[in-house]
Design a protein around this motif. Structure first.
Motif, PDB file in Angstrom:
ATOM      1  N   TYR A  10      -0.776  -3.778  14.918  1.00 54.37           N
ATOM      2  CA  TYR A  10      -1.825  -4.636  15.468  1.00 54.37           C
ATOM      3  C   TYR A  10      -2.186  -5.751  14.491  1.00 54.37           C
ATOM      4  CZ  TYR A  10      -2.206  -0.676  18.594  1.00 54.37           C
ATOM      5  OH  TYR A  10      -1.907   0.319  19.489  1.00 54.37           O
ATOM      6  N   ILE A  11      -2.622  -6.854  15.076  1.00 53.35           N
ATOM      7  CA  ILE A  11      -3.185  -7.968  14.324  1.00 53.35           C
ATOM      8  C   ILE A  11      -4.675  -8.005  14.624  1.00 53.35           C
ATOM      9  CG2 ILE A  11      -3.108 -10.434  13.857  1.00 53.35           C
ATOM     10  CD1 ILE A  11      -0.480  -9.050  13.238  1.00 53.35           C
ATOM     11  N   LEU A  12      -5.493  -8.042  13.575  1.00 57.98           N
ATOM     12  CA  LEU A  12      -6.939  -8.175  13.755  1.00 57.98           C
ATOM     13  C   LEU A  12      -7.297  -9.657  13.778  1.00 57.98           C
ATOM     14  CD1 LEU A  12      -9.848  -7.049  13.860  1.00 57.98           C
ATOM     15  CD2 LEU A  12      -9.815  -7.039  11.348  1.00 57.98           C
ATOM     16  N   GLY A  13      -7.895 -10.105  14.869  1.00 57.78           N
ATOM     17  CA  GLY A  13      -8.390 -11.470  14.977  1.00 57.78           C
ATOM     18  C   GLY A  13      -9.904 -11.486  14.901  1.00 57.78           C
ATOM     19  N   ILE A  14     -10.456 -12.351  14.050  1.00 56.43           N
ATOM     20  CA  ILE A  14     -11.907 -12.437  13.830  1.00 56.43           C
ATOM     21  C   ILE A  14     -12.356 -13.868  14.072  1.00 56.43           C
ATOM     22  CG2 ILE A  14     -13.757 -12.251  12.108  1.00 56.43           C
ATOM     23  CD1 ILE A  14     -11.944 -10.226  10.621  1.00 56.43           C
ATOM     24  N   ASP A  15     -13.433 -14.028  14.835  1.00 57.45           N
ATOM     25  CA  ASP A  15     -14.039 -15.351  14.994  1.00 57.45           C
ATOM     26  C   ASP A  15     -15.510 -15.269  14.624  1.00 57.45           C
ATOM     27  OD1 ASP A  15     -14.146 -18.154  15.847  1.00 57.45           O
ATOM     28  OD2 ASP A  15     -15.403 -17.386  17.479  1.00 57.45           O
ATOM     29  N   LEU A  16     -15.918 -16.047  13.618  1.00 59.99           N
ATOM     30  CA  LEU A  16     -17.301 -16.088  13.157  1.00 59.99           C
ATOM     31  C   LEU A  16     -17.968 -17.307  13.776  1.00 59.99           C
ATOM     32  CD1 LEU A  16     -16.630 -15.282   9.391  1.00 59.99           C
ATOM     33  CD2 LEU A  16     -17.215 -13.674  11.205  1.00 59.99           C
ATOM     34  N   SER A  20     -22.483 -15.600  17.335  1.00 56.13           N
ATOM     35  CA  SER A  20     -21.935 -14.256  17.472  1.00 56.13           C
ATOM     36  C   SER A  20     -20.658 -14.104  16.659  1.00 56.13           C
ATOM     37  CB  SER A  20     -21.650 -13.932  18.944  1.00 56.13           C
ATOM     38  OG  SER A  20     -20.650 -14.797  19.460  1.00 56.13           O
ATOM     39  N   VAL A  21     -20.284 -12.848  16.444  1.00 58.94           N
ATOM     40  CA  VAL A  21     -19.004 -12.490  15.828  1.00 58.94           C
ATOM     41  C   VAL A  21     -18.164 -11.795  16.887  1.00 58.94           C
ATOM     42  CG1 VAL A  21     -17.852 -11.034  14.112  1.00 58.94           C
ATOM     43  CG2 VAL A  21     -19.916 -12.290  13.491  1.00 58.94           C
ATOM     44  N   LYS A  22     -16.895 -12.198  16.976  1.00 60.55           N
ATOM     45  CA  LYS A  22     -15.987 -11.603  17.950  1.00 60.55           C
ATOM     46  C   LYS A  22     -14.748 -11.100  17.211  1.00 60.55           C
ATOM     47  CE  LYS A  22     -17.610 -15.326  20.843  1.00 60.55           C
ATOM     48  NZ  LYS A  22     -17.292 -16.662  21.396  1.00 60.55           N
ATOM     49  N   VAL A  23     -14.278  -9.917  17.589  1.00 61.29           N
ATOM     50  CA  VAL A  23     -13.069  -9.363  16.982  1.00 61.29           C
ATOM     51  C   VAL A  23     -12.160  -8.858  18.093  1.00 61.29           C
ATOM     52  CG1 VAL A  23     -14.213  -8.727  14.827  1.00 61.29           C
ATOM     53  CG2 VAL A  23     -14.102  -7.067  16.686  1.00 61.29           C
ATOM     54  N   VAL A  24     -10.856  -8.946  17.863  1.00 56.96           N
ATOM     55  CA  VAL A  24      -9.874  -8.423  18.814  1.00 56.96           C
ATOM     56  C   VAL A  24      -8.755  -7.741  18.037  1.00 56.96           C
ATOM     57  CG1 VAL A  24     -10.324 -10.260  20.497  1.00 56.96           C
ATOM     58  CG2 VAL A  24      -8.436 -10.514  18.873  1.00 56.96           C
ATOM     59  N   LEU A  25      -8.097  -6.800  18.687  1.00 63.22           N
ATOM     60  CA  LEU A  25      -6.848  -6.236  18.185  1.00 63.22           C
ATOM     61  C   LEU A  25      -5.741  -6.675  19.127  1.00 63.22           C
ATOM     62  CD1 LEU A  25      -7.818  -2.609  17.079  1.00 63.22           C
ATOM     63  CD2 LEU A  25      -7.171  -4.537  15.610  1.00 63.22           C
ATOM     64  N   LEU A  26      -4.768  -7.382  18.573  1.00 63.61           N
ATOM     65  CA  LEU A  26      -3.634  -7.894  19.331  1.00 63.61           C
ATOM     66  C   LEU A  26      -2.419  -7.024  19.050  1.00 63.61           C
ATOM     67  CD1 LEU A  26      -2.871 -10.588  21.040  1.00 63.61           C
ATOM     68  CD2 LEU A  26      -1.756 -11.281  18.917  1.00 63.61           C
TER      69      LEU A  26
END
Length: 478
Positions: A10-16, A20-26
């Protein structure tokens, strides 16, 4: 580091983001999002500086820790790359080597800020037009504006010089996160983030440190604290590796250099070169890709509503970047809440939103006109909001809310008209962002504003995009 071709990693994607903070696992094989999580930061802080807009890094990082901790532990242990995007233009300062403190058990470790300043964000307005005009002309195709990192540092140099002596590293908030994850002594910055600070030449890929043919000025000669400037690296490259296990993610995991949220949103949603991408979150942007080989003029047009943001591999995006998006709706809700409180009634802002949206849905059209540029625009800093065509019959909540939502789109269209899109070969609009996700009325107005097909993305597009960039980089390294 090679991606496994046998089992899912998986790749962890983070947006600050601003709010808000958003995270995804790709999934690195299927390139699909398997997990996502989002939380508001509530990080805004009061400041004693007039027109300042600041946030608390500790609240932001605490929210980031909560988001990552909410993802499945067994998948975090299989993360093979981390990508981080975030709000551009802003600046946070810290001390090298002591910018954070790691804590937790051997199995789950995390960090929290230490020896950092407040984050001065892109909405900061301390740099007046007079102050900006007193600064040297940058050797950059982008016009300098308040809220830009270098402009803010110039302001601090003049008004609070002692403040700058407390720190020896600076970056965006997402640059800070990357630096802490990698235990970097210095800070690396992508061309995307560097350009958003001002005084950066995207052709030479350098800060304006020395005198050149375009200007007779250099940051060094101007007394600018150049030691604070991060080291520019290619957008999409890697900044380093995690210095420690982090929420179960193994130590020595590659971490990409921090990227701009707009560029990452485009990366995840622009599937065809004939797409334009519309994002309405805290602010609003409408953008399309420029042809290969395009190079912007070296002298910016300060009055042009369209700017050219660096993308990837030397390419550019044409961008109408409005300061007025979902924050306009938030301002309106805040005003109503204050009025109602003054009338002796307490009501939460969260309860007002759905009532406003429903009222506007019931009011399918209005002749009331709202120009919602309450925050001005970078190409028209002194332009403020207006309300016109007022009558006794269009003052209901439905009329006003409908007119406000329409005004957000009308403002964007005035910055990048439909004929500009058609001339660029745009065939459809791909729309995303939290304001669109949560507000059906804005979605209705989007479809009225553009004589083109509109399709919708998701609220986590920037986090998805930065994960995709990270995945693509790792794939090329195999």
């Amino acid at each position: 580091m090679a991606l496994s071709t046998c089992t899912s990693n998986y790749i962890l994607g983070i947006d600050l983001g601003t709010t808000s903070v958003k995270v995804v696992l790709l999934d690195s094989l299927s390139r699909t999002v398997t997990e996502s999580y989002c939380l508001p930061t509530r990080a805004d802080k009061e400041s004693n500086v007039t027109n300042a807009k600041e946030q608390d890094p500790e609240r932001i990082i605490n929210t980031l820790n909560q988001c990552v901790a909410s993802l499945p532990g067994e998948k975090l242990q299989k993360v093979v790359g981390i990508g981080v995007s975030g709000q551009m233009h802003g600046v946070v300062f810290w001390r090298a080597k002591t910018g954070c403190e790691w804590f937790g058990t051997n199995n789950v470790r995390m960090f929290k800020p230490k020896d950092t300043s407040q984050l001065i964000i892109w909405q900061d307005s301390r740099c007046s037009s007079d102050f900006l005009s007193s600064l040297p002309q940058p050797n950059s195709h982008l016009t300098l504006a308040t809220g830009f990192g270098c402009a803010t540092i110039f302001w601090l140099l003049k008004h609070k010089p002692g403040f700058l002596t407390e720190f020896n590293v600076a970056g965006t908030i997402h640059d800070y996160v990357v630096s802490m994850l990698c235990a970097s002594k210095d800070c690396s910055i992508s061309a995307q983030n560097a350009a958003s600070w001002g005084y950066f030449n995207t052709v030479t890929h350098q800060w304006n440190l020395d005198i050149n043919l375009c200007t007779s000025f250099s940051l060094r000669e101007a007394g600018f604290p150049v030691h604070l400037l991060p080291e520019p690296v290619e957008s999409g490259a890697f900044a380093g590796h995690t210095c420690s296990e982090w929420h179960g993610i193994p130590a020595n995991t590659p971490v990409g250099v921090a990227l701009g949220d707009l560029q990452c949103s485009v990366y995840s949603t622009m599937t065809n070169k004939t797409d334009a991408v519309l994002n309405i979150s805290t602010s609003a942007q409408l953008t399309f890709a420029m042809p290969a080989g395009f190079a912007p003029d070296c002298v910016p047009d300060a009055l042009s509503p369209i700017a050219y943001f660096p993308y990837f591999s030397g390419s550019y995006l044409a961008v109408a970047a409005s300061l007025n998006g979902g924050n306009v709706m938030a301002t309106f809700v805040g005003m109503l809440t204050s009025w109602i409180k003054d009338l002796g009634v307490e009501i939460s802002e969260t309860s007002i939103y759905p009532q406003l949206i429903q009222a506007a849905q019931d009011q399918l059209d209005t002749d009331l006109r709202v120009t919602p540029t309450v925050l001005g625009e970078r190409h028209a800093a002194t332009s403020l909001g207006q309300v016109s065509n007022i009558s006794p019959w269009n003052l209901s909540l439905g009329h006003v809310t409908r007119a406000l939502c329409r005004g957000i789109l009308d403002n964007l269209v005035s910055m990048m008209p439909s004929h500009t899109l058609r001339e660029a070969g745009v065939e459809r609009i791909v729309a995303s962002g939290s304001a669109l996700t949560r507000n059906e009325v804005i979605r209705q107005e989007v479809e009225k504003a553009f004589p083109l097909p509109v399709v919708y993305g998701k609220d986590v597009d920037s986090a998805v995009g930065v994960a995709m960039v990270c995945s693509d980089y790792l794939s090329r390294k195999r």
